[in-house]
Design an enzyme around this catalytic site. Structure first.
Site, short mmCIF file in Angstrom:
data_model
loop_
_atom_site.label_atom_id
_atom_site.label_comp_id
_atom_site.label_asym_id
_atom_site.label_seq_id
_atom_site.Cartn_x
_atom_site.Cartn_y
_atom_site.Cartn_z
N HIS A 101 0.85 -1.20 0.00
CA HIS A 101 0.00 0.00 0.00
C HIS A 101 0.88 1.25 0.00
O HIS A 101 1.86 1.33 0.73
CB HIS A 101 -0.90 0.01 1.24
CG HIS A 101 -2.03 -0.96 1.15
ND1 HIS A 101 -3.21 -0.79 1.81
CD2 HIS A 101 -2.17 -2.11 0.45
CE1 HIS A 101 -4.04 -1.80 1.53
NE2 HIS A 101 -3.41 -2.61 0.71
N TYR A 106 3.13 6.05 10.34
CA TYR A 106 2.30 4.90 9.95
C TYR A 106 3.13 3.83 9.23
O TYR A 106 3.04 2.65 9.54
CB TYR A 106 1.18 5.39 9.04
CG TYR A 106 0.09 4.37 8.77
CD1 TYR A 106 -0.05 3.78 7.52
CD2 TYR A 106 -0.81 3.98 9.77
CE1 TYR A 106 -1.04 2.85 7.26
CE2 TYR A 106 -1.81 3.05 9.52
CZ TYR A 106 -1.91 2.49 8.27
OH TYR A 106 -2.90 1.55 8.02
N TYR A 156 -9.62 4.29 7.76
CA TYR A 156 -9.85 4.51 9.20
C TYR A 156 -10.96 5.56 9.30
O TYR A 156 -10.83 6.66 8.75
CB TYR A 156 -8.60 5.07 9.87
CG TYR A 156 -7.47 4.08 10.00
CD1 TYR A 156 -6.66 3.75 8.91
CD2 TYR A 156 -7.19 3.47 11.22
CE1 TYR A 156 -5.62 2.84 9.03
CE2 TYR A 156 -6.14 2.55 11.35
CZ TYR A 156 -5.38 2.26 10.25
OH TYR A 156 -4.35 1.34 10.37
C1 PHB Z 1 -5.32 -5.51 10.05
O1 PHB Z 1 -5.37 -5.60 8.80
O2 PHB Z 1 -5.53 -6.49 10.81
C2 PHB Z 1 -5.03 -4.18 10.68
C3 PHB Z 1 -4.63 -3.13 9.87
C4 PHB Z 1 -4.36 -1.90 10.45
C5 PHB Z 1 -4.50 -1.73 11.81
C6 PHB Z 1 -4.91 -2.81 12.61
C7 PHB Z 1 -5.19 -4.03 12.04
O3 PHB Z 1 -4.26 -0.52 12.38
#
Ligand code: PHB
Ligand code: FAS
Length: 392
Positions: free
Chosen positions: A74, A386, A203
């Site tokens: 990504h 991130y 998110y």
């Molecule tokens: C996941 O894909 O399990 C996942 C991705 C991002 C996060 C937490 C879990 O912040």
């Protein structure tokens, strides 16, 4: 029965397995004790986001063949606030670093297969019950396997046994300070047999609560919603989950595809850490020493980051006899752990419902969100945390 090795590793999770491969590459013998079966650890559904550093290390270890094919790279993430979306691009803000979505259980499968292929001793269903002599130069791990009692003497013990493990409890209570923060909500996570409705993670803050759209493969979606700490899985029917996800992730011109849910679990949200990760010949790594809320996707990545420091320090000791890097282990790890705690806390409070819609606190959340869309500096801050800072 008595066994001996150089490094006794408790736990065949990401931390223990990565450490074993790094040590074996430098010719340092180790044994991993894992109290669950191989099948259990290889099917335990947990994280899914790999930082750039983690992917780079798995590739460097030669344990990334499947990841390179099946991992979903990504180069951006979508942030949503009551249906208003902002995309944070990674390439231009981080110099080309990104994240890869690849289930933790797949990472564990690859690490176990690689370790066994290279002749590393992993004793499954071997439950460590006592660690003795951590102030000596020959600590001993007592463990049971197949109803028999065994001992494993070693030069060092790596406590990679997770939050509920034995290792942290073996440290003298006055050898560290604990920091605990319980969030007033939990995550209900699902895996569903349906193609992801977005190529990138979303998110979402919504007045009804947080939601996260993640992925696992072209045909499997991973999604989460904020639920109350008192909620039980049986309170959440598939229909209710999909309804909430659709509302919370909703945006103009976008629809969430639904499909059969085949895994559901509720995880409490907490931050935990200790300010010293070592005592004598015992060194803790990963969840044994710290827990972050999964909002930043940091848990697994922090475990691997600890291990990079621990492996370097142990290899340095066996090559030179010097203990300087071992003495610096905790302080080296804690810089990144505090950084991850801060970023995970920021993301958690930004995207979860904690205050009444329209309240001062809620409008502050909105102001924080809006700022990301107008400030390259703030967008860069989010992007670099991130994908994971290269060095901390
Ligand atoms: C996941 O894909 O399990 C996942 C991705 C991002 C996060 C937490 C879990 O912040
Ligand atoms: P682990 O807990 O993975 O491994 C420890 C191992 O030690 C286990 O296999 C355990 O069986 C073994 N063990 C324990 N005691 C033992 C004993 N006495 N003897 C022998 N073996 C013993 N992180 C994210 O980034 N994103 C997420 O979405 C996310 N979701 C999560 C959901 C859940 C339900 C949980 C519990 C964690 C989640 N995490 C998430 C965090 C998780 O991914 C951890 O950070 C990661 O597993 C840490 O790896 P380790 O430190 O190796 O610990």
């Amino acid at each position: 029965m008595h066994h001996h090795t150089r490094i006794g590793i408790i736990g065949a999770g990401p931390a223990g397995l990565t450490l074993a491969l790094l040590l074996q590459r430098s010719g340092i013998p180790c044994v991993i004790l894992e109290n669950r079966s191989r099948d259990y650890v290889e099917n335990r559904v947990r994280a899914g986001l790999l930082e750039q550093n983690t992917v780079d290390l798995l590739r460097d270890l030669g344990a990334a063949d499947r990841l390179n094919v099946e991992g979903l790279e990504h180069h951006g993430v979508i942030l949503s606030f009551n249906g208003q979306r902002i995309r944070v691009p990674f390439d231009e803000l981080t110099g080309g670093r990104g994240i890869t979505i690849y289930g933790q259980q797949e990472v564990v499968k690859d690490l176990i297969a690689t370790a066994l292929y290279r002749g590393i001793d992993i004793l499954f269903e071997a439950d460590a019950t006592l660690i003795e002599g951590i102030e000596s130069e020959q600590p001993t791990i007592h463990f049971t396997q197949n109803g028999l009692v065994h001992t494993l003497s070693c030069d060092f013990v790596a406590g990679c046994d997770g939050f509920h493990g034995l290792s942290r409890k073996t440290m003298p209570p006055d050898s560290y300070r604990e920091f605990r923060h319980e969030y007033p909500f939990s995550w209900l996570g699902i895996l569903a047999n349906v193609a992801p409705s977005s190529d990138e993670l979303i998110y979402a803050y919504h007045e009804r609560g947080f939601a996260l759209h993640s992925l696992r493969s072209p045909s499997v979606s991973r999604l989460y919603i904020q639920v109350d700490n008192e909620d039980k899985i049986e309170d959440w029917s598939d229909e209710r989950i999909w309804e909430e996800l659709s509302i919370r992730l909703g945006a103009e011109g976008w629809a969430l595809e639904r499909g059969p849910i085949f895994e559901k679990s509720i995880t409490p949200m907490r931050s935990f850490m200790i300010d010293n990760m070592q005592y004598g010949r015992l060194f803790l790594a990963g969840d044994a020493a710290h827990i972050v809320p999964p909002t930043g996707g940091k848990g697994l990545n922090l475990a691997v980051a600890d291990i990079r420091w621990l492996a370097e320090a142990l290899i340095h000791f066996f090559e030179t006899g010097q203990t300087d890097l071992l003495e610096q282990y905790s302080s080296n790890c804690l810089r990144r752990i505090w950084r991850a705690q801060d970023f995970s806390n920021f993301m958690t409070y930004l995207f979860h419902k904690q205050a009444e819609h329209g309240s001062f606190e809620n409008l502050l959340q909105k102001a924080k969100f809006d700022y990301i869309g107008i400030s390259k500096a703030q967008a860069t801050t989010i992007a670099e945390n991130y994908v994971g800072l290269k060095d901390v």
